[in-house]
Design a protein around this motif. Structure first.
Motif, PDB file in Angstrom:
ATOM      1  N   GLU A  52       0.623   9.849 -13.482  1.00 50.14           N
ATOM      2  CA  GLU A  52       0.231   8.941 -12.227  1.00 50.14           C
ATOM      3  C   GLU A  52       1.287   7.909 -11.772  1.00 50.14           C
ATOM      4  N   ALA A  53       2.199   7.264 -12.651  1.00 53.48           N
ATOM      5  CA  ALA A  53       3.292   6.796 -12.255  1.00 53.48           C
ATOM      6  C   ALA A  53       4.478   7.719 -10.971  1.00 53.48           C
ATOM      7  N   VAL A  54       4.211   8.779 -10.953  1.00 55.41           N
ATOM      8  CA  VAL A  54       5.519   9.585 -10.264  1.00 55.41           C
ATOM      9  C   VAL A  54       4.078   9.588  -8.576  1.00 55.41           C
ATOM     10  N   VAL A  55       3.152  10.300  -8.960  1.00 54.83           N
ATOM     11  CA  VAL A  55       2.044   9.798  -7.378  1.00 54.83           C
ATOM     12  C   VAL A  55       2.724   8.329  -6.766  1.00 54.83           C
ATOM     13  N   ALA A  56       2.441   7.418  -7.379  1.00 54.41           N
ATOM     14  CA  ALA A  56       2.559   6.227  -7.299  1.00 54.41           C
ATOM     15  C   ALA A  56       3.627   5.959  -6.724  1.00 54.41           C
ATOM     16  N   LEU A  57       4.794   6.612  -7.525  1.00 52.68           N
ATOM     17  CA  LEU A  57       6.372   6.052  -6.922  1.00 52.68           C
ATOM     18  C   LEU A  57       5.828   6.971  -4.968  1.00 52.68           C
ATOM     19  N   ALA A  58       5.801   8.313  -5.936  1.00 53.25           N
ATOM     20  CA  ALA A  58       6.205   9.260  -4.130  1.00 53.25           C
ATOM     21  C   ALA A  58       5.436   8.293  -2.886  1.00 53.25           C
ATOM     22  N   ARG A  59       3.853   7.900  -3.129  1.00 54.36           N
ATOM     23  CA  ARG A  59       3.233   7.246  -2.206  1.00 54.36           C
ATOM     24  C   ARG A  59       4.153   6.086  -1.647  1.00 54.36           C
ATOM     25  N   ALA A  60       3.788   4.922  -2.651  1.00 51.59           N
ATOM     26  CA  ALA A  60       4.620   3.777  -1.640  1.00 51.59           C
ATOM     27  C   ALA A  60       6.115   4.237  -1.440  1.00 51.59           C
ATOM     28  N   GLU A  61       7.086   5.051  -1.727  1.00 54.53           N
ATOM     29  CA  GLU A  61       8.506   4.884  -0.811  1.00 54.53           C
ATOM     30  C   GLU A  61       8.041   6.382   0.024  1.00 54.53           C
ATOM     31  N   LYS A  62       6.755   7.142  -0.322  1.00 52.38           N
ATOM     32  CA  LYS A  62       6.362   8.243   1.464  1.00 52.38           C
ATOM     33  C   LYS A  62       7.239   9.313   1.741  1.00 52.38           C
ATOM     34  N   VAL A  63       7.452   9.449  -0.161  1.00 49.47           N
ATOM     35  CA  VAL A  63       8.191  10.266   0.157  1.00 49.47           C
ATOM     36  C   VAL A  63       7.831  11.612   0.919  1.00 49.47           C
ATOM     37  N   ASP A  64       8.696  13.220   0.595  1.00 50.92           N
ATOM     38  CA  ASP A  64       8.132  14.188   1.725  1.00 50.92           C
ATOM     39  C   ASP A  64       7.847  15.776   1.161  1.00 50.92           C
ATOM     40  N   LEU A  65       9.238  15.023  -0.498  1.00 46.71           N
ATOM     41  CA  LEU A  65       9.629  16.367  -1.391  1.00 46.71           C
ATOM     42  C   LEU A  65       9.019  15.541  -2.619  1.00 46.71           C
ATOM     43  N   VAL A  66       8.917  16.437  -3.726  1.00 41.32           N
ATOM     44  CA  VAL A  66       8.997  15.818  -5.254  1.00 41.32           C
ATOM     45  C   VAL A  66       9.898  17.222  -5.703  1.00 41.32           C
ATOM     46  N   VAL A  67      11.093  17.312  -6.555  1.00 41.74           N
ATOM     47  CA  VAL A  67      11.371  17.618  -6.719  1.00 41.74           C
ATOM     48  C   VAL A  67      11.362  18.113  -8.605  1.00 41.74           C
ATOM     49  N   VAL A  68      11.063  19.060  -9.467  1.00 42.97           N
ATOM     50  CA  VAL A  68      10.750  18.424 -10.448  1.00 42.97           C
ATOM     51  C   VAL A  68      12.030  19.519 -10.966  1.00 42.97           C
ATOM     52  N   GLY A  69      12.678  18.703 -11.977  1.00 40.83           N
ATOM     53  CA  GLY A  69      13.715  18.976 -12.727  1.00 40.83           C
ATOM     54  C   GLY A  69      13.206  19.826 -14.263  1.00 40.83           C
ATOM     55  N   PRO A  70      13.185  19.039 -15.406  1.00 42.25           N
ATOM     56  CA  PRO A  70      12.892  19.606 -16.446  1.00 42.25           C
ATOM     57  C   PRO A  70      11.211  19.836 -16.625  1.00 42.25           C
ATOM     58  N   GLU A  71      10.747  20.494 -17.545  1.00 47.13           N
ATOM     59  CA  GLU A  71       9.650  21.186 -17.705  1.00 47.13           C
ATOM     60  C   GLU A  71       8.475  19.831 -18.565  1.00 47.13           C
ATOM     61  N   ALA A  72       9.566  19.563 -19.157  1.00 49.11           N
ATOM     62  CA  ALA A  72       7.769  18.015 -19.964  1.00 49.11           C
ATOM     63  C   ALA A  72       7.235  17.926 -18.230  1.00 49.11           C
ATOM     64  N   PRO A  73       7.667  17.432 -17.148  1.00 49.19           N
ATOM     65  CA  PRO A  73       6.290  16.890 -16.319  1.00 49.19           C
ATOM     66  C   PRO A  73       5.761  17.723 -15.394  1.00 49.19           C
ATOM     67  N   LEU A  74       6.052  19.066 -15.881  1.00 52.85           N
ATOM     68  CA  LEU A  74       4.920  19.923 -15.669  1.00 52.85           C
ATOM     69  C   LEU A  74       3.991  20.210 -16.251  1.00 52.85           C
ATOM     70  N   VAL A  75       4.214  20.684 -17.647  1.00 53.51           N
ATOM     71  CA  VAL A  75       3.588  20.014 -18.549  1.00 53.51           C
ATOM     72  C   VAL A  75       2.874  19.057 -19.353  1.00 53.51           C
ATOM     73  N   ALA A  76       3.110  18.009 -18.790  1.00 59.67           N
ATOM     74  CA  ALA A  76       2.208  17.176 -18.344  1.00 59.67           C
ATOM     75  C   ALA A  76       1.451  17.074 -17.132  1.00 59.67           C
ATOM     76  N   GLY A  77       1.684  17.438 -16.524  1.00 58.80           N
ATOM     77  CA  GLY A  77       0.875  17.863 -15.105  1.00 58.80           C
ATOM     78  C   GLY A  77       1.361  16.774 -13.353  1.00 58.80           C
ATOM     79  N   VAL A  78       2.127  17.201 -13.621  1.00 60.93           N
ATOM     80  CA  VAL A  78       2.926  16.312 -12.131  1.00 60.93           C
ATOM     81  C   VAL A  78       2.533  16.901 -11.249  1.00 60.93           C
ATOM     82  N   ALA A  79       2.921  17.940 -11.463  1.00 60.00           N
ATOM     83  CA  ALA A  79       2.246  18.408  -9.551  1.00 60.00           C
ATOM     84  C   ALA A  79       1.328  19.071  -9.502  1.00 60.00           C
ATOM     85  N   ASP A  80       0.380  19.159 -10.632  1.00 62.98           N
ATOM     86  CA  ASP A  80      -0.859  18.963 -10.228  1.00 62.98           C
ATOM     87  C   ASP A  80      -1.184  17.370  -9.603  1.00 62.98           C
ATOM     88  N   ALA A  81      -1.215  16.933 -10.132  1.00 64.06           N
ATOM     89  CA  ALA A  81      -1.660  16.039  -9.710  1.00 64.06           C
ATOM     90  C   ALA A  81      -1.104  15.074  -8.027  1.00 64.06           C
TER      91      ALA A  81
END
Ligand code: AMP
Ligand code: GLY
Length: 419
Positions: A52-81
């Motif tokens: 939720e926090a990552v999507v909110a930030l990406a929306r607020a900043e009108k981000v064109d691309l999110v690049v995920v470094g570590p594994e924990a955000p992936l497992v938490a479903g950041v890419a799904d969201a």
């Protein structure tokens, strides 16, 4: 393009450095980042493991691309969201990242896809596992779940095998299912590919140094140093490893409806009967990424963007000539109980041909202090492995903090293999 980079390690500092060289980059945000990423972008104190926090930030900043470094955000479903919100993400959905999180799942995919790997059996009963291990003698015992690097026991004899099964069985949830597999021998290397779910490009082959001490002594760590390219698997043989390992794995994940968009990282053992997969990761390796970024001879941003959008073109990547070496400087007590808060000196005395990527480092009243186990990776590029090592270790000798330790043999295996 506006890019949001998630993570706070040496890998992320290296990615931030490389991304910031892109003429297409307009703004780089890092969450949460570290004092190293802050040199190249703006750190934002947002929890990278909260979809939720990552999507909110990406929306607020009108981000064109999110690049995920570590594994924990992936497992938490950041890419799904992010996917659900229509925001391109370099980093796979949780169902594809399971290839890293569950060793049994990784084995299932490999069997389905015909990927060469160690023969194995999965057990849920400790007594049965023990009987099998004792019958085999030489074996590797692996906890199924994530166990912070402590879930693998390489057992060259019956006594160690028995002990290993009992230790993993006593580990709680991670040890409830265990994988027992054939003990493989050979050079261990890291094969990484940038993937768009279907197509891939191979990054140069690298080699990590997982044990804490020289000569591969002591406990396993996240990685104490790396170099690339490595001389053990080159040319057509490397391309073939991609075809036998990366391509079928991507196809199997796609067939399940969960294509992997991001890095597919295969830990390979180069055995006498060819490369075999030890493990998969669904992210860039650390410290391998630090040297990969030094060797990559082209813009990283369009590649990551094409992976996220599913428009990657398969082709060989442009590599810079020579070899890069990275030496991790770790805190006293790492990997068991790293000591934090030591002032780091000498970074401004590092020679111009050295490059330092910060990892477990914090800013404290104008000083940089240690804040994690792996504190920084000191890297250098040279015309060959000998020169790259000389330069990297010259840079290491400029940096000081109380209790620091590092391996003095990073790249030594490659040196023995080079003509
Ligand atoms: P893993 O987390 O599966 O990569 O295992 C951690 C480390 O254990 C690897 O980096 C290897 O050094 C070692 N290892 C894992 N599987 C095997 C195997 N089948 N044979 C020999 N060594 C292995
Ligand atoms: N350096 C090994 C890893 O990133 O998993």
């Amino acid at each position: 393009m506006k890019v949001l980079l998630l993570g706070s390690g040496g890998r992320e500092h290296a990615l931030a450095w490389k991304l910031s060289q892109s003429p297409r980059l307009t703004k780089l945000l890092c969450a949460p980042g570290n004092p190293g990423t802050a040199q190249w972008g703006t750190n934002v104190p947002v929890n990278a493991e909260s979809p939720e926090a990552v999507v909110a930030l990406a929306r607020a900043e009108k981000v064109d691309l999110v690049v995920v470094g570590p594994e924990a955000p992936l497992v938490a479903g950041v890419a799904d969201a992010l996917g659900a919100a229509g925001i391109p993400c370099f980093g796979p959905v949780a169902a594809a990242a399971r290839i890293e999180g569950s060793k049994a799942f990784a084995k299932e995919i490999m069997a389905e896809a015909g990927v060469p790997t160690a023969a194995f059996r999965v057990f849920t009963d400790v007594a049965e596992a023990e009987a099998y291990a004792v019958a085999q003698g030489r074996i590797v015992v692996k906890a199924d779940g994530l166990a912070a690097g402590k879930g693998v026991i390489v057992a060259p004899d019956v006594a160690t095998a028995r002990e290993g099964v009992r230790a993993v069985g006593a580990m709680g949830s991670a040890g409830q299912r265990m994988v027992l597999e054939e003990l493989l021998e050979g050079e261990e290397v890291s094969l990484m590919a940038l993937c768009d779910g279907e197509r891939y490009v191979l990054l140069p082959l690298s080699q990590d140094h997982k044990r804490v001490g020289d000569g591969d002594a002591g406990p396993n760590t996240g990685g104490m140093g790396a170099y690339c390219p490595v001389p053990f698997l080159t040319g057509d043989a490397l391309i073939e490893a991609g075809e036998r390992v990366i391509a079928p794995t991507l196809a199997a994940l796609k067939a399940r409806g969960t294509p992997l968009r991001g890095v597919l990282y295969a830990g390979l053992m180069l055995t006498k009967s060819g490369p075999k997969v030890l493990e998969f990761n669904a992210r860039f390796g650390d410290p391998e990424t630090q040297v990969l970024m030094l060797q990559l001879g082209e813009d990283l941003l369009p590649l990551l963007d094409a992976c996220a959008r599913g428009t990657l073109v398969s082709r060989p990547l442009v590599q810079r000539p020579g070899v890069s070496v990275g030496v991790v400087m770790a805190a006293e007590g790492y990997p068991e109980a790293p000591r934090k808060g030591q002032r780091i000196d000498g970074l401004d005395a590092v020679p111009a041909d050295g490059r330092v990527f910060l990892a477990g480092v914090a800013q404290k009243e104008g000083d940089l202090v240690t804040a994690g186990g792996r504190v920084l990776t000191v890297c250098a590029r040279g015309d060959d492995l000998v020169q790259a090592r000389e330069r990297a270790y010259a840079a290491v000798s400029a940096v000081r903090f109380e209790g620091m330790h590092f391996r003095s043999d990073i790249g030594a295996r490659g040196l023995r293999a080079s003509p």
